[in-house]
Design a protein around this motif. Structure first.
Motif, mmCIF file in Angstrom:
data_model
loop_
_atom_site.group_PDB
_atom_site.id
_atom_site.type_symbol
_atom_site.label_atom_id
_atom_site.label_comp_id
_atom_site.label_asym_id
_atom_site.label_seq_id
_atom_site.Cartn_x
_atom_site.Cartn_y
_atom_site.Cartn_z
ATOM 1 N N ALA A 108 0.760 -1.498 0.047
ATOM 2 C CA ALA A 108 0.059 -0.212 -0.420
ATOM 3 C C ALA A 108 1.047 1.538 -0.051
ATOM 4 O O ALA A 108 0.616 2.036 -0.709
ATOM 5 C CB ALA A 108 -1.109 0.244 0.685
ATOM 6 N N ILE A 109 2.071 1.454 0.734
ATOM 7 C CA ILE A 109 2.775 2.261 0.486
ATOM 8 C C ILE A 109 3.112 2.813 -0.702
ATOM 9 O O ILE A 109 3.589 3.724 -1.057
ATOM 10 C CB ILE A 109 4.026 2.899 2.212
ATOM 11 C CG1 ILE A 109 3.011 1.998 3.014
ATOM 12 C CG2 ILE A 109 4.946 3.256 1.897
ATOM 13 C CD1 ILE A 109 3.809 1.550 4.504
ATOM 14 N N ALA A 110 4.192 2.174 -0.619
ATOM 15 C CA ALA A 110 5.121 1.154 -2.525
ATOM 16 C C ALA A 110 3.729 1.889 -3.972
ATOM 17 O O ALA A 110 3.920 2.571 -4.404
ATOM 18 C CB ALA A 110 5.045 0.215 -2.284
ATOM 19 N N ALA A 111 2.091 1.799 -3.320
ATOM 20 C CA ALA A 111 1.407 2.388 -4.313
ATOM 21 C C ALA A 111 0.568 3.610 -4.362
ATOM 22 O O ALA A 111 1.128 4.208 -4.874
ATOM 23 C CB ALA A 111 0.093 0.987 -4.161
ATOM 24 N N ALA A 112 0.729 4.091 -3.135
ATOM 25 C CA ALA A 112 0.840 5.753 -2.986
ATOM 26 C C ALA A 112 1.883 6.370 -3.682
ATOM 27 O O ALA A 112 1.751 7.071 -3.068
ATOM 28 C CB ALA A 112 -0.475 5.988 -1.363
ATOM 29 N N ARG A 113 2.725 5.880 -2.827
ATOM 30 C CA ARG A 113 4.162 7.035 -3.838
ATOM 31 C C ARG A 113 4.014 6.804 -5.105
ATOM 32 O O ARG A 113 4.443 8.211 -5.005
ATOM 33 C CB ARG A 113 5.304 6.139 -2.955
ATOM 34 C CG ARG A 113 7.027 6.550 -2.533
ATOM 35 C CD ARG A 113 6.956 7.856 -2.057
ATOM 36 N NE ARG A 113 7.016 9.506 -2.402
ATOM 37 C CZ ARG A 113 6.766 10.198 -2.338
ATOM 38 N NH1 ARG A 113 6.951 10.209 -1.089
ATOM 39 N NH2 ARG A 113 7.213 11.196 -3.329
ATOM 40 N N ALA A 114 4.070 6.000 -5.634
ATOM 41 C CA ALA A 114 4.121 5.543 -7.152
ATOM 42 C C ALA A 114 2.920 6.470 -7.402
ATOM 43 O O ALA A 114 3.004 7.586 -8.602
ATOM 44 C CB ALA A 114 4.639 4.489 -7.990
ATOM 45 N N ALA A 115 1.505 6.484 -6.678
ATOM 46 C CA ALA A 115 0.545 7.413 -7.434
ATOM 47 C C ALA A 115 0.953 8.679 -7.389
ATOM 48 O O ALA A 115 0.869 9.805 -8.046
ATOM 49 C CB ALA A 115 -0.406 7.701 -6.072
ATOM 50 N N PHE A 116 1.568 9.253 -6.131
ATOM 51 C CA PHE A 116 2.033 10.609 -5.301
ATOM 52 C C PHE A 116 3.367 10.851 -6.906
ATOM 53 O O PHE A 116 3.139 12.183 -7.198
ATOM 54 C CB PHE A 116 2.829 10.646 -4.137
ATOM 55 C CG PHE A 116 2.653 12.319 -3.715
ATOM 56 C CD1 PHE A 116 2.339 13.132 -3.354
ATOM 57 C CD2 PHE A 116 4.647 12.585 -4.124
ATOM 58 C CE1 PHE A 116 2.055 14.554 -3.616
ATOM 59 C CE2 PHE A 116 4.798 14.208 -4.011
ATOM 60 C CZ PHE A 116 3.939 14.939 -3.578
ATOM 61 N N ASP A 117 4.464 10.241 -6.987
ATOM 62 C CA ASP A 117 5.214 10.868 -7.700
ATOM 63 C C ASP A 117 5.011 10.721 -9.178
ATOM 64 O O ASP A 117 5.270 11.217 -10.125
ATOM 65 C CB ASP A 117 6.072 9.379 -8.169
ATOM 66 C CG ASP A 117 7.172 9.397 -6.727
ATOM 67 O OD1 ASP A 117 7.501 10.553 -5.851
ATOM 68 O OD2 ASP A 117 7.796 8.130 -6.310
ATOM 69 N N ARG A 118 3.900 10.242 -9.600
ATOM 70 C CA ARG A 118 3.004 10.781 -10.684
ATOM 71 C C ARG A 118 2.653 11.744 -11.265
ATOM 72 O O ARG A 118 2.358 12.049 -12.318
ATOM 73 C CB ARG A 118 2.028 9.235 -11.183
ATOM 74 C CG ARG A 118 2.714 7.694 -11.323
ATOM 75 C CD ARG A 118 1.368 6.433 -12.706
ATOM 76 N NE ARG A 118 0.496 6.728 -11.411
ATOM 77 C CZ ARG A 118 0.390 5.779 -10.754
ATOM 78 N NH1 ARG A 118 1.330 4.802 -10.500
ATOM 79 N NH2 ARG A 118 -0.607 5.524 -10.168
ATOM 80 N N GLY A 119 2.304 12.172 -9.692
ATOM 81 C CA GLY A 119 1.301 13.222 -9.588
ATOM 82 C C GLY A 119 0.956 13.752 -9.968
ATOM 83 O O GLY A 119 -0.162 14.572 -10.717
ATOM 84 N N GLU A 120 -0.437 12.558 -10.911
ATOM 85 C CA GLU A 120 -2.007 12.869 -10.933
ATOM 86 C C GLU A 120 -2.656 13.802 -10.374
ATOM 87 O O GLU A 120 -3.896 14.249 -10.930
ATOM 88 C CB GLU A 120 -2.540 11.709 -11.498
ATOM 89 C CG GLU A 120 -2.092 10.825 -12.434
ATOM 90 C CD GLU A 120 -2.227 8.784 -12.834
ATOM 91 O OE1 GLU A 120 -2.759 8.837 -12.066
ATOM 92 O OE2 GLU A 120 -1.438 8.707 -13.722
ATOM 93 N N TRP A 121 -2.963 13.295 -8.858
ATOM 94 C CA TRP A 121 -3.128 14.080 -8.053
ATOM 95 C C TRP A 121 -2.869 15.536 -7.549
ATOM 96 O O TRP A 121 -2.967 16.200 -7.480
ATOM 97 C CB TRP A 121 -3.835 13.741 -6.887
ATOM 98 C CG TRP A 121 -4.593 13.761 -5.765
ATOM 99 C CD1 TRP A 121 -4.244 13.928 -4.529
ATOM 100 C CD2 TRP A 121 -5.984 14.229 -5.848
ATOM 101 N NE1 TRP A 121 -5.125 15.419 -3.653
ATOM 102 C CE2 TRP A 121 -6.281 15.060 -4.711
ATOM 103 C CE3 TRP A 121 -6.923 14.197 -6.904
ATOM 104 C CZ2 TRP A 121 -7.713 14.833 -4.559
ATOM 105 C CZ3 TRP A 121 -8.400 14.728 -6.353
ATOM 106 C CH2 TRP A 121 -8.305 15.614 -5.578
ATOM 107 N N ALA A 122 -1.781 15.299 -7.161
ATOM 108 C CA ALA A 122 -0.169 16.373 -6.648
ATOM 109 C C ALA A 122 -0.945 17.420 -7.650
ATOM 110 O O ALA A 122 -0.800 18.561 -6.937
ATOM 111 C CB ALA A 122 0.961 15.957 -6.191
ATOM 112 N N ASP A 123 -0.409 16.811 -9.107
ATOM 113 C CA ASP A 123 -0.111 18.199 -10.276
ATOM 114 C C ASP A 123 -1.955 18.967 -10.382
ATOM 115 O O ASP A 123 -1.904 19.334 -11.535
ATOM 116 C CB ASP A 123 0.534 17.877 -11.252
ATOM 117 C CG ASP A 123 1.643 17.455 -11.017
ATOM 118 O OD1 ASP A 123 1.588 17.653 -9.671
ATOM 119 O OD2 ASP A 123 2.452 16.730 -11.628
ATOM 120 N N THR A 124 -2.916 18.098 -9.730
ATOM 121 C CA THR A 124 -4.344 18.414 -9.941
ATOM 122 C C THR A 124 -4.533 19.790 -9.357
ATOM 123 O O THR A 124 -4.194 20.346 -8.092
ATOM 124 C CB THR A 124 -4.931 17.122 -9.559
ATOM 125 O OG1 THR A 124 -5.347 16.291 -10.116
ATOM 126 C CG2 THR A 124 -6.683 17.898 -9.303
#
Length: 174
Positions: free
Chosen positions: A45-61
């Motif tokens: 779960a932590i790895a998936a959350a980190r990968a999602a953050f690094d992709r920037g889809e939500w952070a860059d929204t």
């Protein structure tokens, strides 16, 4: 048994296959059987959350879009208030009237952060010179680990989830 761990955007079973029975504290009836996450699931779960953050889809929204999403969450919570209140009562053993109040508070929490994120969160700071514009801008920091107690699980989860998402972070919720 349905898969009850939400990891990397999908529902999955616990890696080790463990389960836990959830009983209503008020009367002991079986509420659900859920997957029991272990260290492997936590790391996943932590790895998936980190990968999602690094992709920037939500952070860059843009913040207004994140705010609009949180406002939709609040609206959905209000529309499904009775359903969520009943589930909360069965899970915690509290009276339905308390759970209904909690659902209102949870929706209000998402609404508050939705409105906050919908506005420009930057703040102008006096830099001591008319030629300098200094603005404080808040940015996401990454993965937030959120842990909730047994007695107000949805309400205290909302107090953590809404601001984390409003800020653009990804989350792991226990």
């Amino acid at each position: 048994m349905p898969e009850t761990l939400f990891i990397d955007g999908r529902w999955v079973s616990a890696a080790a296959g463990g389960t836990r029975e959830i009983h209503c504290p008020a009367d002991g009836t079986l509420v659900a059987v859920v997957d029991e996450a272990d260290e492997t699931d936590t790391v996943r779960a932590i790895a998936a959350a980190r990968a999602a953050f690094d992709r920037g889809e939500w952070a860059d929204t843009p913040m207004p879009e994140r705010g609009a999403f949180l406002l939709r969450v609040a609206e959905t919570l209000r529309e499904r208030k009775e359903e969520f209140a009943e589930a909360e009562s069965r899970d915690t053993g509290k009276r339905i009237v308390e759970s209904r109040i909690d659902m209102d508070d949870i929706a209000a929490c998402f609404e508050y952060y939705g409105r906050l994120a919908g506005n420009d969160a930057g703040r102008v700071v006096d830099a001591g010179s008319a030629d300098v514009l200094s603005r404080v801008v808040y940015e996401p920091v990454g993965v937030c680990a959120l842990i909730t107690p047994w007695n107000y699980p949805l309400l205290q989860a909302a107090w953590k989830i809404a601001p984390s998402l409003a800020a653009g972070n990804s989350i792991v919720l226990k």
